[in-house]
Enzyme design. Structure first.
Site, mmCIF file in Angstrom:
data_model
loop_
_atom_site.group_PDB
_atom_site.id
_atom_site.type_symbol
_atom_site.label_atom_id
_atom_site.label_comp_id
_atom_site.label_asym_id
_atom_site.label_seq_id
_atom_site.Cartn_x
_atom_site.Cartn_y
_atom_site.Cartn_z
ATOM 1 N N ASP A 100 -3.334 -3.760 -5.665
ATOM 2 C CA ASP A 100 -5.294 -3.702 -4.905
ATOM 3 C C ASP A 100 -5.451 -5.181 -4.336
ATOM 4 O O ASP A 100 -6.447 -5.559 -5.198
ATOM 5 C CB ASP A 100 -6.751 -3.047 -5.431
ATOM 6 C CG ASP A 100 -7.187 -2.999 -4.125
ATOM 7 O OD1 ASP A 100 -7.032 -3.305 -2.941
ATOM 8 O OD2 ASP A 100 -8.542 -2.150 -4.927
ATOM 9 N N SER A 128 -16.048 -6.853 -3.930
ATOM 10 C CA SER A 128 -14.850 -6.229 -4.550
ATOM 11 C C SER A 128 -14.116 -7.565 -3.952
ATOM 12 O O SER A 128 -14.474 -9.060 -3.010
ATOM 13 C CB SER A 128 -14.761 -5.493 -3.282
ATOM 14 O OG SER A 128 -14.945 -4.307 -4.012
ATOM 15 N N HIS A 142 -8.418 -3.859 -0.298
ATOM 16 C CA HIS A 142 -8.827 -2.974 -0.059
ATOM 17 C C HIS A 142 -9.462 -3.457 1.009
ATOM 18 O O HIS A 142 -10.641 -2.813 1.571
ATOM 19 C CB HIS A 142 -9.630 -2.054 -0.350
ATOM 20 C CG HIS A 142 -10.604 -2.622 -1.154
ATOM 21 N ND1 HIS A 142 -10.936 -2.636 -2.915
ATOM 22 C CD2 HIS A 142 -11.789 -2.351 -1.508
ATOM 23 C CE1 HIS A 142 -11.207 -3.206 -3.422
ATOM 24 N NE2 HIS A 142 -12.602 -3.092 -2.547
#
Length: 338
Positions: free
Chosen positions: A107, A190, A76
């Protein structure tokens, strides 16, 4: 090692009071001093391997995977883009990088620097088997664009199965065996590194828990990281083959949607289509069937079905219970691969 750090009863000698009446400063407990020294050592060793990744509209973090310029991050973070700007610990100006492969189902993604700078340092990736609840961990990344930031916490739990939202920038993936941590995970973290006090990456911070009752706001102290075993499996395949060739994720081979009952409550997972020759097709499932249980797990939504499949493995035998024309049926299946 951690037990020794927690022993606070042993302290350094306290110097005698000064004759001028000023307050005497008490020395730090030896255990606390040792722990601080270990923090500083780990940060010095690992932080140079954590980079900032800038896409057109998003900013995240990444971890240097090897000396060839491969960097592992979240899918992402890269989104649908192919080129990125990367800031490493030693680069005064952003470097350029290109996408190798993105795997939204887990992911994870790998990008590669177009030119490998001198002194690029690969991180050391640990083993998921060594991760235990209570271990002290550090989260490293670029939260809110603040590069080379470090937060501290513990491993709060292991083996969590978590489904990402897609509306808030996630991939919608359902990921098994995630590491739950109290270390702060904020936007921009992230793709960074969750690191133990041995200096080993044990996970890739991916998302923070959100409370629907608070409008979807992040819940402090509850973050999740993709386990290092999956990181090494996926990134290793991408580096070797340019793509993921063995997902290790179980599947039924159907397209599905959640159905509701007369009270508008989720009541099961309707089969929309069946992939010819795949698991569900061989078991006799048909469009219109409503799945209510996978093995011993009751499922009322497509997310619950994904979570139940996430903890299984391709080739595993289980049962599927479903409703057809008002009658309940159960069939045995051998799960396929996603």
């Amino acid at each position: 090692m951690c037990a020794a750090f927690l022993v606070a009863a042993c302290t350094a000698p306290v110097p005698p009071a000064r004759g001028d009446g000023s307050a005497t400063r008490t020395a730090l407990p030896l255990a606390a001093s040792d722990l601080q020294a270990q923090y500083l050592k780990v940060i010095k060793e690992v932080l140079p391997s954590v980079v900032q990744i800038q896409a057109s509209h998003d900013l995240g973090s990444g971890v240097v995977y090897d000396g060839l310029g491969h960097i592992v991050t979240n899918a992402h973070v890269v989104g649908s883009e192919k080129t990125f700007k990367v800031t490493t610990a030693n680069s005064r100006e952003p470097l350029t990088a290109s996408l190798v492969y993105s795997y939204p189902d887990q992911d994870l993604a790998v990008i590669r620097l177009d030119k490998v700078p001198a002194g690029l340092r690969a991180a050391v990736f640990g083993n998921s088997e060594d991760v235990a609840v209570g271990q002290i961990v550090l989260a490293m990344g670029s939260p809110l664009g603040l590069s080379s930031s470090v937060t501290q916490g513990i491993v709060s739990a292991t083996g969590r199965t978590v489904s990402e939202g897609s509306a808030d920038g996630g991939t919608g993936a359902t990921i098994a065996d995630m590491v739950q941590t109290s270390a702060a995970i904020n936007p921009g973290n992230s793709g960074g590194a969750l690191v133990n006090l041995d200096g080993h990456v044990i996970g890739i911070p991916t998302l923070a828990a959100a409370d629907p009752g608070l409008g979807g706001s992040a819940v402090p102290g509850i973050g999740f990281a993709i386990p290092v075993s999956m990181v090494k499996t996926v990134a290793g395949q991408i580096v070797r083959s340019g793509k993921v060739v063995d997902s290790g994720r179980a599947a039924l081979g159907i397209a599905a949607r959640t159905v509701v009952d007369a009270g508008y409550r989720p009541a099961g997972v309707a089969v929309v289509s069946v992939k010819s020759g795949d698991t569900a097709d061989r078991a006799g499932l048909r469009p219109g069937d409503v799945i209510t249980r996978l093995g011993g797990t009751r499922v009322t939504t497509s997310t619950e079905l994904s979570e139940a499949l996430a903890v299984d493995r391709p080739g595993q035998r289980t049962t599927v219970t479903f409703q057809r024309n008002g009658a309940e049926k159960t069939v045995e299946v051998t799960l396929g691969e996603q």
